[in-house]
Design an enzyme around this catalytic site. Structure first.
Site, PDB file in Angstrom:
ATOM      1  N   TYR A 159       6.889   6.601  -3.041  1.00  0.00           N
ATOM      2  CA  TYR A 159       8.035   6.017  -3.323  1.00  0.00           C
ATOM      3  C   TYR A 159       8.657   5.828  -1.822  1.00  0.00           C
ATOM      4  O   TYR A 159       9.503   4.869  -1.508  1.00  0.00           O
ATOM      5  CB  TYR A 159       9.100   6.589  -4.161  1.00  0.00           C
ATOM      6  CG  TYR A 159      10.131   5.615  -4.784  1.00  0.00           C
ATOM      7  CD1 TYR A 159       9.889   4.813  -5.832  1.00  0.00           C
ATOM      8  CD2 TYR A 159      11.327   5.367  -3.859  1.00  0.00           C
ATOM      9  CE1 TYR A 159      10.774   3.792  -6.389  1.00  0.00           C
ATOM     10  CE2 TYR A 159      12.201   4.803  -4.656  1.00  0.00           C
ATOM     11  CZ  TYR A 159      11.961   3.845  -5.609  1.00  0.00           C
ATOM     12  OH  TYR A 159      12.898   2.726  -6.132  1.00  0.00           O
ATOM     13  N   GLY A 183       4.713   8.579  -6.694  1.00  0.00           N
ATOM     14  CA  GLY A 183       5.160   9.946  -6.565  1.00  0.00           C
ATOM     15  C   GLY A 183       6.305  10.108  -5.501  1.00  0.00           C
ATOM     16  O   GLY A 183       6.736   8.915  -4.864  1.00  0.00           O
ATOM     17  N   VAL A 192       5.914  10.811  -2.047  1.00  0.00           N
ATOM     18  CA  VAL A 192       5.516  10.112  -0.785  1.00  0.00           C
ATOM     19  C   VAL A 192       5.188   8.606  -0.923  1.00  0.00           C
ATOM     20  O   VAL A 192       5.806   7.642  -0.316  1.00  0.00           O
ATOM     21  CB  VAL A 192       4.200  10.665  -0.402  1.00  0.00           C
ATOM     22  CG1 VAL A 192       3.556  10.051   0.772  1.00  0.00           C
ATOM     23  CG2 VAL A 192       4.285  12.272  -0.067  1.00  0.00           C
ATOM     24  N   GLY A 222       0.719   4.355  -7.368  1.00  0.00           N
ATOM     25  CA  GLY A 222       1.327   5.685  -7.176  1.00  0.00           C
ATOM     26  C   GLY A 222       2.735   5.798  -6.589  1.00  0.00           C
ATOM     27  O   GLY A 222       2.825   5.544  -5.443  1.00  0.00           O
ATOM     28  N   LYS A 230      -7.752  24.813   1.563  1.00  0.00           N
ATOM     29  CA  LYS A 230      -6.879  24.292   0.386  1.00  0.00           C
ATOM     30  C   LYS A 230      -7.021  25.218  -0.850  1.00  0.00           C
ATOM     31  O   LYS A 230      -8.063  25.954  -1.018  1.00  0.00           O
ATOM     32  CB  LYS A 230      -7.703  22.932   0.040  1.00  0.00           C
ATOM     33  CG  LYS A 230      -6.614  21.989  -0.769  1.00  0.00           C
ATOM     34  CD  LYS A 230      -5.680  21.391   0.046  1.00  0.00           C
ATOM     35  CE  LYS A 230      -4.622  20.255  -0.752  1.00  0.00           C
ATOM     36  NZ  LYS A 230      -3.945  19.588   0.126  1.00  0.00           N
TER      37      LYS A 230
END
Length: 341
Positions: A181, A177, A179, A175, A80
């Site tokens: 949505y 965003g 993903v 949330g 990451k």
């Protein structure tokens, strides 16, 4: 606390600190395991309260990517990257190109892509200085990521209520965003009643209009009397303080690092809440991106994402057998599969 003493260090193979004064880039790249092929994981840009917070986030996310890959049956390790800064204020083409050059110096041991604060267009700028990026190939990873979370919720529902049918179930989605949505759309199509929250009012209004969802404030979404709580925003949402407030019987979402500490998994178990470990539930994005390296087949990708539910069933059974939390069971299984990396 030194880097080697950090709780999430877990014998990372490499941690690189990156600085480019000309562009203002300050970043950290954490490679937990390279794996048989390379380490994969996104690059995010976030304004952390302290540099230590950002380093800790990179370590935990990198470790989770190794586990995610192992439990998805992929031949990759985990990594990451974290860029320090406000993506709306500090991000420039020069900074992104410098980040691409930093990734390139790792000579392919780390392959990265979009994440929080980094878009497909940003990845395209990074690609000017490195071939070791994914994204912008015309194939989004958001729908597969959401499909994996849907399969996770269905697997947990089967375990708790004896059926994977979500019709009539109330699901609180934190949330909305990309993903989040997509997931909300899938849940609505499955017949679930949605409670939604997001810091962006326009995203909430869209869900209310298109999905007949019910708006809930971001402060109250976690405490709603829902069957399922689906965290799809940032991490650390499940803590010793918030777990007692949960009314849901299932927690399964797309967010990374949902537990503020591994012991929170035990708190969930003791509270009778079935937790789908995030590094399994949100594995669809990695499955999608890995497929880009080997001849992309969207149908196969979505089938592989659906199998995330089967992996969770194995983890749920293992947790019951060993009288442990699902997080402990999943971590143990992942470590077992990565011991030779």
């Amino acid at each position: 606390m030194t880097l080697f003493q950090h709780p999430a260090f877990d014998d990372h193979e490499q941690v690189a600190f990156v600085s480019d004064p000309k562009s203002g880039l300050r970043a950290v790249i954490a490679v937990h395991r390279v794996g048989p092929r390379n380490a994969m994981g996104g690059t995010r840009m976030w304004e952390y309260a302290t540099e230590a917070d950002g380093i800790g986030d990179a370590l935990r996310l990198s470790q989770a990517m190794t586990y995610k890959s192992a439990l998805a049956g992929l031949p990759f390790g985990g990594g990451k990257a974290v860029i320090f800064g406000n993506s709306g204020r500090d991000k420039t083409p020069e900074l992104l190109r410098a980040m691409g050059a930093a990734v390139n110096r790792l000579a392919g041991h780390f392959v990265t892509g979009e994440d929080v604060g980094i878009s497909v267009d940003d990845v395209a700028l990074m690609r000017e200085n490195t071939p070791h990026v994914l994204g912008g190939e015309g194939v989004d990873s958001d729908e597969p990521a959401a499909a994996g979370v849907l399969a996770s919720i269905q697997s947990a529902a089967q375990r708790v209520w004896g059926t994977s049918d979500l019709r009539g179930r109330t699901i609180a989605v934190q949330g909305l965003g990309k993903v989040g949505y997509f997931l909300a759309q899938m849940l609505a199509e499955a017949g679930a009643h949605l409670l939604v929250a997001d810091i962006r009012p326009d995203a909430v209004r869209r869900a209310v209009k298109e999905l007949e969802a019910q708006e809930v404030s971001s402060e109250d979404i976690l405490t709603q009397p829902a069957d399922v709580f689906a965290p799809c925003a940032l991490g650390d949402v499940l803590t010793p303080a918030t777990v007692p407030q949960l009314k849901a019987k299932v927690v399964a979402g797309a967010a990374n690092n949902q537990l503020s500490a591994p012991t929170v998994g035990d708190l969930l178990r003791n509270a009778g809440i079935l937790y789908a470990p995030d590094f399994i539930a949100n594995g669809g994005g990695l499955i999608n991106n890995a497929a880009l390296l080997d001849g992309y087949d969207r149908t196969r990708v979505l089938e592989d994402c659906a199998r995330i539910g089967h992996t969770l069933t194995e983890v749920f059974e293992l947790a019951d057998k060993n009288n442990t939390s699902t997080n402990t069971a999943a971590t143990g299984l992942a470590r077992q599969r990565t011991q030779d990396l």
